[in-house]
Design a protein around this motif. Structure first.
Motif, mmCIF file in Angstrom:
data_model
loop_
_atom_site.group_PDB
_atom_site.id
_atom_site.type_symbol
_atom_site.label_atom_id
_atom_site.label_comp_id
_atom_site.label_asym_id
_atom_site.label_seq_id
_atom_site.Cartn_x
_atom_site.Cartn_y
_atom_site.Cartn_z
ATOM 1 N N MET A 93 4.056 11.516 5.024
ATOM 2 C CA MET A 93 5.519 11.533 5.072
ATOM 3 C C MET A 93 6.042 12.971 5.048
ATOM 4 S SD MET A 93 6.692 8.582 5.427
ATOM 5 C CE MET A 93 8.414 8.366 5.021
ATOM 6 N N ARG A 94 5.419 13.768 4.177
ATOM 7 C CA ARG A 94 5.927 15.124 4.029
ATOM 8 C C ARG A 94 5.546 16.010 5.207
ATOM 9 N NH1 ARG A 94 6.726 17.711 -1.488
ATOM 10 N NH2 ARG A 94 7.988 18.878 -0.024
ATOM 11 N N GLN A 95 4.547 15.569 5.984
ATOM 12 C CA GLN A 95 4.203 16.319 7.186
ATOM 13 C C GLN A 95 5.228 16.111 8.303
ATOM 14 O OE1 GLN A 95 1.510 18.581 7.324
ATOM 15 N NE2 GLN A 95 1.851 18.059 5.165
ATOM 16 N N ILE A 96 6.031 15.051 8.173
ATOM 17 C CA ILE A 96 7.001 14.762 9.239
ATOM 18 C C ILE A 96 8.014 15.903 9.357
ATOM 19 C CG2 ILE A 96 8.818 13.169 10.002
ATOM 20 C CD1 ILE A 96 7.283 10.945 8.529
ATOM 21 N N PRO A 105 14.457 18.753 6.243
ATOM 22 C CA PRO A 105 13.157 19.411 6.184
ATOM 23 C C PRO A 105 12.297 18.964 4.998
ATOM 24 C CG PRO A 105 14.911 20.926 5.557
ATOM 25 C CD PRO A 105 15.579 19.691 6.065
ATOM 26 N N VAL A 106 12.903 18.492 3.922
ATOM 27 C CA VAL A 106 12.122 18.136 2.733
ATOM 28 C C VAL A 106 12.118 16.632 2.496
ATOM 29 C CG1 VAL A 106 11.889 18.441 0.243
ATOM 30 C CG2 VAL A 106 12.618 20.368 1.668
ATOM 31 N N LEU A 107 13.309 16.036 2.504
ATOM 32 C CA LEU A 107 13.383 14.620 2.109
ATOM 33 C C LEU A 107 12.940 13.705 3.239
ATOM 34 C CD1 LEU A 107 16.779 14.371 0.203
ATOM 35 C CD2 LEU A 107 14.500 14.867 -0.660
ATOM 36 N N PRO A 108 12.075 12.721 2.922
ATOM 37 C CA PRO A 108 11.756 11.687 3.908
ATOM 38 C C PRO A 108 13.021 10.892 4.244
ATOM 39 C CG PRO A 108 10.175 11.660 2.111
ATOM 40 C CD PRO A 108 11.271 12.588 1.704
ATOM 41 N N ASP A 194 1.673 13.588 11.950
ATOM 42 C CA ASP A 194 0.362 14.231 12.039
ATOM 43 C C ASP A 194 -0.207 14.554 10.669
ATOM 44 O OD1 ASP A 194 2.052 17.164 13.361
ATOM 45 O OD2 ASP A 194 1.930 16.418 11.299
ATOM 46 N N ALA A 195 -1.512 14.861 10.668
ATOM 47 C CA ALA A 195 -2.231 15.243 9.454
ATOM 48 C C ALA A 195 -2.984 16.516 9.755
ATOM 49 C CB ALA A 195 -3.207 14.131 9.053
ATOM 50 N N LEU A 196 -2.851 17.511 8.887
ATOM 51 C CA LEU A 196 -3.485 18.820 9.086
ATOM 52 C C LEU A 196 -3.151 19.384 10.457
ATOM 53 C CD1 LEU A 196 -7.029 18.192 7.529
ATOM 54 C CD2 LEU A 196 -5.194 19.599 6.581
#
Lengths: 362, 273
Positions: A93-96, A105-108, A194-196
């Motif tokens: 979620m935080r990668q979004i 930019p911070v909150l889902p 995405d992840a990493l």
């Protein structure tokens, strides 16, 4: 390289590991190298489906460790699976970032929707992959340890313990349904990007997740096989078959139970964490009591107390589920229940027991 | 992880207990012990002393409190009143079951309780003292010294040829011996043995008597038994329990003449022919 004796004597396990090695290499090859019109080509959908089965298989191994070897019938193991999934889902979620619908930019998105101004304290750190990865182990492990410490110290066992584990997962489901919990309520966590830095929808990421699931299952299997081959493994069997005998031999039964239960919950957490990026969503439905019961049925059908049977049962039943819920959706639950009754009555040692019996008579 | 393990080990430990001190010749003291369940006095002001190295038989009709007494000594039941000491210094009422097992009290259950899916060797390994710490359990191997200890116990209980067999397929008598062997692996000072010869053939009974007699001296042995012939064959001192109290104590032939004993327990007198 010589195999240690505890692994060498485990023929079924070696077959399983060989199969995992073959599909771990073969599935990516057939997906990437076989052209799309080739009959052997595996679509990204199939790869992900297989990856999902492997995650379920790891959950089943975790259930078998505590049920098959230590005699604790946990009807709440899917809770640890779901918690692992939520931990990794929080990272995703935080990668979004700003790519969400509201572009915060911070909150889902769901927090913006709820008019929250800042990130709840327990969401901090989950933007870091390593932190989320550690939490995947810590959160399910801590819950299992605290739960186990109190339940086993009060000598709650048998059907009472099963009922409490069922209540545990049910309570978590209700809690996660609430929007105020800060985990997306009813909708859960989804819309992962995405992840990493790697886009999750890309074929490459799906292949990597599949291979990681294969490795996690192989690693989880090996860890459990080793554990049950040690002296501790024999203590587990003693606890299962005669808790008093173990206690009067000088073993601190409740400590052993709490530790192994915790380890099992961590395995379930890893399975959940690998499951979430492959299916693309985690919601409170994963805490549903039925999920935990299904995991127990996989183990019973495959063969309780064999570890390999847990993998066989999980993969076969989930394959049947995929097929049946597509072809005859209304029949699935009856088929599952019927299967469980049949296995309990006719195959007390499951499919693996059937194979062993064949071997013994041959 | 290892830190967590050592912390847990520490958390489970009770205040350090020293070695058992039997300098006064008495290994086990029960003084004024009482316990009642729902108003029924299962044990009523019971006092009993077991000497160091002694072999004592406890007899008594059903409901006399024999098993409850064992439960109290091994920590399964906490008494309402009284004192239970192991040697001069170890207060058993402050310890739980595993701690009591670790200070050197082994208990054999009435029904043979061996771990059936494990082999005879594995059952003995399971019971081995010094392997109760988590770190000691994280191994798949036996050291040479441990192998020797297991071999010695196997020999003592006469199961040397059955080491690799599953405990579940042993004969009834062999299971009883295996369980006694498991107690021996714990290196106890005191063995509590509940009805060791129930269901045994006469030949098996003879071997069991021999085994228990050979243990006395280096261990104190308390045997609860119904079979008078067997009691006569092993014990010099016998305690008769009745309604949770010691009714009489002495040599079996003296007790058989004691009118109160005859009345409550030996009854018509044919029980010991």
């Amino acid at each position: 390289m010589r195999l240690p004796p505890w692994l060498l004597s485990d023929r079924a396990g070696l077959v399983l590991l060989a199969i995992l090695a073959i599909i771990g290499v073969g599935v990516p090859v057939l997906n990437l190298l076989a052209p799309p019109d080739h009959p052997l080509h595996l679509t990204a959908y199939t790869v992900t489906l297989l990856g999902k089965y492997l995650c379920y298989a790891l959950l089943a191994v975790a259930v078998d460790l505590v049920w098959g070897y230590m005699g604790i019938l946990s009807l709440g193991h899917a809770a640890f699976f779901a918690l692992g999934g939520y931990c990794f889902g929080m990272y995703l979620m935080r990668q979004i970032g700003t790519r969400g619908v509201y572009g915060d930019p911070v909150l889902p998105d769901f927090m913006v929707f709820l008019n929250w101004q800042e990130l709840p304290w327990y969401w901090h750190g989950f933007d870091l992959f390593w932190f989320a990865a550690v939490m995947v182990l810590v959160v399910p492990g801590l819950l299992a340890f605290v739960f186990g410490w109190f339940a086993f110290r009060s000598r709650v066992s048998g059907v009472y313990l099963s009922i409490i584990t069922q209540a545990l997962t049910y309570a978590l489901m209700l809690a996660f349904f609430r929007n105020e919990m800060g985990f997306g309520g009813n909708n859960g966590l989804t819309d992962f990007k995405d992840a990493l830095g790697f886009p999750l929808q890309a074929d490459g990421a799906r292949i990597v997740l599949f291979v990681l699931s294969t490795l996690a299952l192989a690693g989880g299997y090996l860890a459990c096989r080793w554990l049950v081959s040690t002296r501790l493994g024999r203590v587990l069997v003693a606890i299962r078959d005669s808790e008093d005998r173990a206690r009067f031999l000088g073993y601190r039964v409740e400590k052993v139970k709490a530790l192994v239960f915790t380890f099992s919950a961590m395995l379930a957490g890893v399975a959940g964490a690998l499951y979430v990026p492959q299916v693309g969503i985690i919601n409170p439905g994963e805490f549903a009591p039925l999920n935990s019961i299904e995991a127990v049925i996989w183990v019973a059908v495959g063969g309780r107390g064999t570890l390999v049977g847990a993998v066989v049962g999980a993969v076969l039943i989930n394959y049947a589920k995929t097929w049946l819920t597509g072809a005859l959706p209304e029949v699935w639950l009856f088929a599952l229940g019927g299967l469980f009754v049949m296995v309990t009555l006719l195959l007390p040692y499951g499919l693996i027991g059937l194979l062993r019996r064949r071997e013994a008579t041959a | 992880m290892s830190e967590l393990i050592s912390e847990l080990d520490a958390a489970g430990m009770h205040p350090p207990v020293g070695p058992v001190d039997a300098t006064h010749g008495i290994l086990l003291y029960l003084e004024g012990v009482s316990v009642s369940f729902d108003g029924f006095k299962a044990i009523d002001n019971l006092s009993l002393y077991i000497g160091d190295g002694e072999l004592r038989c406890i007899i008594g009709p059903n409901g006399a409190g024999k098993t409850t007494m064992m439960d109290i000594i091994t920590g399964k039941t906490k008494p309402d009143a009284g004192r239970v000491f192991f040697g001069q210094t170890i207060d058993l009422l402050k310890l739980d079951e595993p701690a009591i097992a670790r200070v050197g009290i082994g208990r054999k259950f009435q029904r043979p309780t061996v771990i059936e899916p494990l082999t005879v060797l594995e059952n003995l390994e399971l019971a081995m003292s010094g392997a109760k710490r988590l770190r000691g359990l994280m191994t798949t191997r036996l050291s040479g010294e441990e192998r020797d200890r297991i071999a010695a116990v196997l020999d003592r209980i006469g199961l040397t040829e059955h080491g690799g067999r599953l405990a579940g397929i042993l004969a009834h008598g062999q299971k009883q011996w295996l369980e006694i062997g498991m107690l021996l692996m714990q290196e106890p000072r005191l063995l509590l043995v509940d009805e060791p010869v129930a269901g045994m053939t006469p030949a098996e009974m003879d071997r069991t008597a021999e085994l228990l007699r050979s243990l006395a001296g280096s261990h104190s042995v308390v045997v609860v038994e119904h079979d008078m012939g067997f009691v006569r064959s092993i014990a010099d001192r016998v305690t008769v329990l009745h309604q949770g109290r010691v009714l009489a104590e002495g040599r079996l032939d003296e007790l058989q003449e004691d009118p109160t004993v005859i009345e409550v327990y030996l009854g018509a007198g044919d029980a010991y022919h």
